[in-house]
Scaffold this motif. Sequence first.
Motif, mmCIF file in Angstrom:
data_model
loop_
_atom_site.group_PDB
_atom_site.id
_atom_site.type_symbol
_atom_site.label_atom_id
_atom_site.label_comp_id
_atom_site.label_asym_id
_atom_site.label_seq_id
_atom_site.Cartn_x
_atom_site.Cartn_y
_atom_site.Cartn_z
ATOM 1 N N ILE A 1 5.219 3.734 19.471
ATOM 2 C CA ILE A 1 5.412 2.611 18.547
ATOM 3 C C ILE A 1 5.172 3.136 17.130
ATOM 4 N N LEU A 2 6.235 3.210 16.347
ATOM 5 C CA LEU A 2 6.130 3.698 14.972
ATOM 6 C C LEU A 2 5.693 2.607 14.006
ATOM 7 N N THR A 3 6.167 1.396 14.283
ATOM 8 C CA THR A 3 5.840 0.269 13.417
ATOM 9 C C THR A 3 5.556 -0.954 14.276
ATOM 10 N N GLU A 4 4.750 -1.833 13.737
ATOM 11 C CA GLU A 4 4.481 -3.105 14.408
ATOM 12 C C GLU A 4 4.427 -4.177 13.329
ATOM 13 N N PHE A 5 5.342 -5.105 13.426
ATOM 14 C CA PHE A 5 5.482 -6.156 12.426
ATOM 15 C C PHE A 5 5.128 -7.487 13.072
ATOM 16 N N ASP A 6 4.010 -8.063 12.668
ATOM 17 C CA ASP A 6 3.572 -9.358 13.178
ATOM 18 C C ASP A 6 4.225 -10.439 12.311
ATOM 19 N N VAL A 7 5.334 -10.951 12.792
ATOM 20 C CA VAL A 7 6.120 -11.917 12.030
ATOM 21 C C VAL A 7 5.317 -13.194 11.783
ATOM 22 N N ARG A 8 4.620 -13.671 12.810
ATOM 23 C CA ARG A 8 3.833 -14.900 12.658
ATOM 24 C C ARG A 8 2.818 -14.778 11.523
ATOM 25 N N SER A 9 2.047 -13.695 11.525
ATOM 26 C CA SER A 9 1.030 -13.505 10.479
ATOM 27 C C SER A 9 1.645 -13.392 9.102
ATOM 28 N N LEU B 1 8.261 -4.539 17.538
ATOM 29 C CA LEU B 1 7.770 -3.178 17.734
ATOM 30 C C LEU B 1 8.901 -2.204 17.407
ATOM 31 N N GLY B 2 8.632 -1.261 16.550
ATOM 32 C CA GLY B 2 9.598 -0.211 16.237
ATOM 33 C C GLY B 2 9.361 0.948 17.184
ATOM 34 N N ALA B 3 10.076 0.961 18.306
ATOM 35 C CA ALA B 3 9.856 1.957 19.359
ATOM 36 C C ALA B 3 10.745 3.175 19.135
ATOM 37 N N CYS B 4 10.177 4.352 19.374
ATOM 38 C CA CYS B 4 10.925 5.583 19.188
ATOM 39 C C CYS B 4 10.610 6.576 20.299
ATOM 40 N N ASN B 5 11.646 7.129 20.893
ATOM 41 C CA ASN B 5 11.497 8.253 21.802
ATOM 42 C C ASN B 5 11.871 9.480 20.976
ATOM 43 N N PRO B 6 10.881 10.311 20.593
ATOM 44 C CA PRO B 6 11.162 11.411 19.674
ATOM 45 C C PRO B 6 12.261 12.361 20.137
#
Length: 135
Positions: free
Chosen positions: A31-39, A59-64
């Motif tokens: 998980i590169l990024t996590e954006f809590d839209v509600r907050s 969740l900004g998921a990445c398989n390198p």
Amino acid sequence: MTYTLSTTIALPWAEALDRTREALSAQGFGILTEFDVRSTFEAKLGAEAADAVGDYVILGACNPALASRALAAEPEIGVLLPCNVVVRRSKDAGVTTIEAIDPQTMVQFSTEPAVKEIADDAGTRLRKTLAGLSN
């Protein structure tokens, strides 16, 4: 063509979010990024906007390994990375929905044959992630 892969699970919000992170990890995604839209909505737009969206995390998921292959094949494909995975639950819902971008969406924007192979691999991994959550 639909642009998402999805599943719905009957787990409490926090457990659904944790299990999604774990399932992605099991398929080689970090998980590169996590954006809590509600907050964010609550802080910027107020409680009413937050309540309207409900619990909602991107969740900004990445398989390198896959990302590396994709960028080597077509550097511009980076604008479509990482793979976004949404975990959402409306205020009165008894279930949580998990949605991922269908990697085949990338194929529509590329003529590079390697991108199709990478999208196939990523799609298989994301489908396994979602199937694992449903069990």
